[in-house]
Design a protein around this motif. Sequence first.
Motif, PDB file in Angstrom:
ATOM      1  N   ASN A 166      99.812  40.603 -40.970  1.00 51.69           N
ATOM      2  CA  ASN A 166     100.747  41.693 -41.247  1.00 51.69           C
ATOM      3  C   ASN A 166     101.470  41.472 -42.586  1.00 51.69           C
ATOM      4  O   ASN A 166     101.683  42.411 -43.355  1.00 51.69           O
ATOM      5  N   ARG A 167     101.832  40.200 -42.861  1.00 50.50           N
ATOM      6  CA  ARG A 167     102.467  39.892 -44.153  1.00 50.50           C
ATOM      7  C   ARG A 167     101.544  40.210 -45.319  1.00 50.50           C
ATOM      8  O   ARG A 167     101.967  40.731 -46.333  1.00 50.50           O
TER       9      ARG A 167
ATOM     10  N   CYS B 104     101.705  43.959 -45.721  1.00 48.43           N
ATOM     11  CA  CYS B 104     103.012  44.405 -46.253  1.00 48.43           C
ATOM     12  C   CYS B 104     103.203  43.958 -47.708  1.00 48.43           C
ATOM     13  O   CYS B 104     103.749  44.711 -48.519  1.00 48.43           O
TER      14      CYS B 104
ATOM     15  N   THR C 234     108.072  48.742 -46.598  1.00 46.95           N
ATOM     16  CA  THR C 234     107.652  48.801 -45.195  1.00 46.95           C
ATOM     17  C   THR C 234     108.692  48.123 -44.306  1.00 46.95           C
ATOM     18  O   THR C 234     109.492  47.314 -44.768  1.00 46.95           O
TER      19      THR C 234
ATOM     20  N   SER D 156     108.314  46.119 -40.521  1.00 46.07           N
ATOM     21  CA  SER D 156     107.345  45.714 -39.499  1.00 46.07           C
ATOM     22  C   SER D 156     107.953  45.674 -38.113  1.00 46.07           C
ATOM     23  O   SER D 156     109.097  45.244 -37.946  1.00 46.07           O
TER      24      SER D 156
END
Length: 263
Positions: free
Chosen positions: A90-91, A94, A104, A106
């Motif tokens: 996810n990082r 993003c 963004t 999360s």
Amino acid sequence: MAHILIKFGGGLITTKSKMKTVDREAISKLSRLVRELSRLGHKVTLVHGAGSFGHLKAKEWKIADGALESIIEQQKDAVISIREDMLELNREVCNSLANHNVDTQSFPPSDWANEVGADFSGDLSPILNCSEGVVPITFGDVVDCSKPKLFGILSGDDLMVRMGKEIPGITHCIFLLGDTEGLLSAPPANPNATLIPIWNKNQQVSGEHDKTQDVTGGIFLKLESASIISKIVPHVWFIDGRKPDRVLELLTTGTTRGTQIVP
Ligand code: IP8
């Protein structure tokens, strides 16, 4: 203006068969797409899959089956490790979006969701109330479940169903795929496979679910999810994520190469 719910498939942003291999080039192209959609005034909400950051360890330790007495200690370690891996993926997504000037926020499901399947429990309102101009992003994850399961896999496709149903004003729901232009008449490896431009759930498909790499439902779960969403959201599509311009074409002309899912 449109409100577009997009899922980046795990096979699009990672190499599914090779443990934790991220496809930065693909993610960068997708980030450009999101920036362009925002620049055109559209609102975007994102979901992403797990690919090789989730499915391989989940498969090895049978996480989708829930707690198994004989391997519970190893499973507990695997749950922690998969959650960390998903945060890392996810990082990556993003950071790429930030590099393209997209802000963004999360929402990791392990923090706010319980149980699996499209009727999982969890409050979507923080996602709904995300600040103006900020793109909310969530992803397939390992979530806590009630006893005796204790944990399970919540697929990004299940998140798409809940979000498509419950976020008011979603106009488009787009599944971006990693290895196909849309739904095909036969599995992508078959040279006779042709693209099905429009699909509803009464049409039979001869798909394949690669159980060696995929602990959720592959194309079948995606179809079922898209079919449910199509009852509520006007424009539901499977599009080739390697060709993000097709999303822009859909937004400007109302159609593109891909598969439209209809109720
Ligand atoms: O790739 C699966 O999410 P999906 C999540 O969206 C994990 O089905 C952790 C395997």
